[in-house]
Design an enzyme around this catalytic site. Structure first.
Site, PDB file in Angstrom:
ATOM      1  N   ALA A  94      19.211   8.466 -25.642  1.00  0.00           N
ATOM      2  CA  ALA A  94      19.244   8.447 -24.180  1.00  0.00           C
ATOM      3  C   ALA A  94      20.637   8.039 -23.699  1.00  0.00           C
ATOM      4  CB  ALA A  94      18.200   7.464 -23.650  1.00  0.00           C
ATOM      5  N   CYS A  95      21.136   8.743 -22.724  1.00  0.00           N
ATOM      6  CA  CYS A  95      22.447   8.421 -22.136  1.00  0.00           C
ATOM      7  C   CYS A  95      22.407   7.039 -21.494  1.00  0.00           C
ATOM      8  CB  CYS A  95      22.816   9.452 -21.075  1.00  0.00           C
ATOM      9  SG  CYS A  95      24.204   8.927 -20.031  1.00  0.00           S
ATOM     10  N   ILE A  96      23.401   6.214 -21.791  1.00  0.00           N
ATOM     11  CA  ILE A  96      23.359   4.824 -21.302  1.00  0.00           C
ATOM     12  C   ILE A  96      23.488   4.718 -19.784  1.00  0.00           C
ATOM     13  CG2 ILE A  96      25.835   4.441 -21.778  1.00  0.00           C
ATOM     14  CD1 ILE A  96      24.928   1.487 -22.457  1.00  0.00           C
ATOM     15  N   SER A 116      20.333   5.855 -18.243  1.00  0.00           N
ATOM     16  CA  SER A 116      19.261   4.908 -18.562  1.00  0.00           C
ATOM     17  C   SER A 116      19.310   3.679 -17.668  1.00  0.00           C
ATOM     18  CB  SER A 116      19.362   4.460 -20.024  1.00  0.00           C
ATOM     19  OG  SER A 116      19.068   5.527 -20.899  1.00  0.00           O
TER      20      SER A 116
END
Lengths: 97, 119, 123, 119, 97, 123
Positions: D77-79, D82
């Site tokens: 997941a892209c930080i 997220s």
């Protein structure tokens, strides 16, 4: 009855659908990406002008400003969030999501 | 006038949450009662306290929390929609709660208006 | 005589089933509201009419089907099911293609019904 | 063939997550390597272990977790996305991780294909 | 290049936009709500027939079945998820979200 | 001569700004990828062209504006900005309405560029 439209008419059929169900006299308010419909001189200007014959047309000014739309089709009235609330005071709401 | 709000999209991804908030603020400023904000579909993710947006951006769940506590607005997430999306009591921001769709029915009945925001 | 304590609540289904959850969660909302003895109606406009299409078999996409649940609405005394005529025609569908009996109405008539409502919720 | 997947919508609300999963399964069955599933926009909510759907429905985060552990598919997941949406390490399902957009760039470069699913 | 379309053409302009950029020979695959485009006898059947002159057109069978679409416009080929993977083996992918 | 280790990656912006986050998070992705020395291009199609509209002032809706960030792409060596001609015309816009210099191209030309890509990501 207040009809609100929040989708760009270029990408989505919501505007075309909504106006089929519109009764004379009922106001439309364009919000969010819906405001692209009332930009002067675009593909929808004629439909907006035609709608204005029987229905008041509003657009949310903060959404116009956010999108850099400075000139709207003649006859379209711009309101802020308080104006939006004012329209809701006068009418039940039909939000065409 | 008593106004209920139904919010059907999550924060940041769609403007619906922002418009609903601005509308609620304006209604309160004009002297109306915003009775409740009911969250449905992805809208339930508006109230997770785990969100941590960039410093220079709005914090959407904190904003709903503040509105709730300052103006007595009930901020309610549908339980069935919440369970699907990983929202439970442990992650709720202060001032919000999880409830059933019956509550939305009550909100629809007891308010003068129900205004929907979504995609 | 109209009952002052009964609200007219209209649900408008406008999304196709399965691609998004809106019509499914819309139906969940309708089923709960049906228990509250309000004056409910359900209108199918645009791709919303596809929610009523016969022969939907969703096993292959791994999503629960729900077309048949519309048949249960009658048992909850939700009898006002309206379909927009043009939406049906544009999609090459007729009433025979739908899982339940509905009233097919012109847009002006549905517009008139909308104006009578206390609450309208689009799904 | 090595295939990367980019998934841009959350679970349940859109079919994108279901199609991405079915596609990944079919690719693996045909002998391909599904290198990674990168989650962006609302897609990051696919991996919250807090989701609790009805018994007779699919559990989307559990399904990604199983795919990851069984077939070595990285589920990432892209930080930034997220953080906006309340997804952090504490709620991640096993087999998933949070990472930066640089990782997506690597995925785009090292795979023969990048297939996108979304709204 | 494989073009995928996942939106209903009745509500969204994605299909119309995509075909403007299509080069002869490149396949289109309709998935999810996109499959409504290939239902036989609807408003888009003529455009699909026209597209078929220069481009192979596919639709994902599980999505058709899920939506109760049993008859598709002539010339449209139905594939399952393995067939989708097969198309991806042969082409780079352009997913028109 | 083409570098075998350089991939052609195209980002296609198709959504209007602010109503959804797609063009904003799309731009965030482009900025990160720009550091990887790949052959990047950005195409604006449909409502995506609105992302480049001059005079966007977002304070009133409480959302961060980002139109000006497109001006920074040049500094990241992302110089291939293409706009679909018809999308611009249909919206009553000209190149003068946009915050950055772009190349306005016909759909067939953009279609040709698409076919050359290793990766295409729509936002």
């Amino acid at each position: 009855m207040l009809h609100t439209i929040n989708k760009s008419p270029f990408e989505n059929s919501t505007f075309e659908t909504c106006i089929r169900f519109l009764l004379p006299g009922d106001p439309i308010l364009f919000i969010e990406d819906g405001v692209y419909a009332v930009q002067a001189g675009n593909r929808f200007s004629a439909i907006i002008a035609n709608t204005l014959k029987n229905n008041p047309v509003f657009a949310l000014q903060p959404d116009l400003t956010a999108r850099g739309l400075t000139v709207v089709t003649e006859g379209v009235q711009c309101v802020d969030y308080e104006g939006f609330v004012g329209l809701v005071e006068e009418h039940q709401v039909n939000s065409w999501l | 006038m008593k106004i209920g709000i139904l919010l059907k999209e999550g924060p940041y991804n769609h403007q619906a949450s922002d418009t609903a908030f601005k509308f609620a603020e304006a209604a309160i400023k004009k002297g109306h009662t915003v009775d409740a904000v009911f969250l449905y579909n992805d809208g339930v993710t508006n109230v997770t306290k785990l969100m941590d947006p960039p410093q220079d951006d709005r914090n959407i769940s904190a904003r709903w929390s503040e509105l709730s506590q300052k103006h007595g607005v009930e901020v309610l997430a549908c339980i069935a929609a919440s369970k699907r999306r990983g929202i439970n009591d442990d992650v709720l921001v202060q001032g919000s709660a999880i409830t059933g769709l019956g509550t939305l029915t009550d909100i629809a009945i007891r308010n003068d208006r129900l205004v929907t925001f979504g995609d | 005589m109209e009952n002052e304590n009964v609200n007219k609540i209209m649900h408008v289904l406008r999304h196709a089933p399965h691609g998004t959850i809106y019509s499914y969660e819309g139906l969940e909302m309708i089923l709960i509201m049906a228990a509250y003895e309000q004056d409910l109606s359900v209108v199918f406009i645009g791709d919303g009419v596809y929610a009523l299409k016969k022969n939907q078999e969703t096993a292959g996409i791994g999503i629960k089907g729900f077309a048949k649940t519309f048949m249960a609405l009658d048992g909850y005394d939700v009898e006002k099911l309206y379909v927009d005529k043009l939406s049906l025609e544009e999609r090459g569908l007729t009433e025979d293609d739908l899982v339940v009996d509905v009233e097919v109405l012109d847009a002006e008539v549905i517009g008139g019904l909308m104006r009578e409502q206390d609450v309208i919720i689009h799904h």
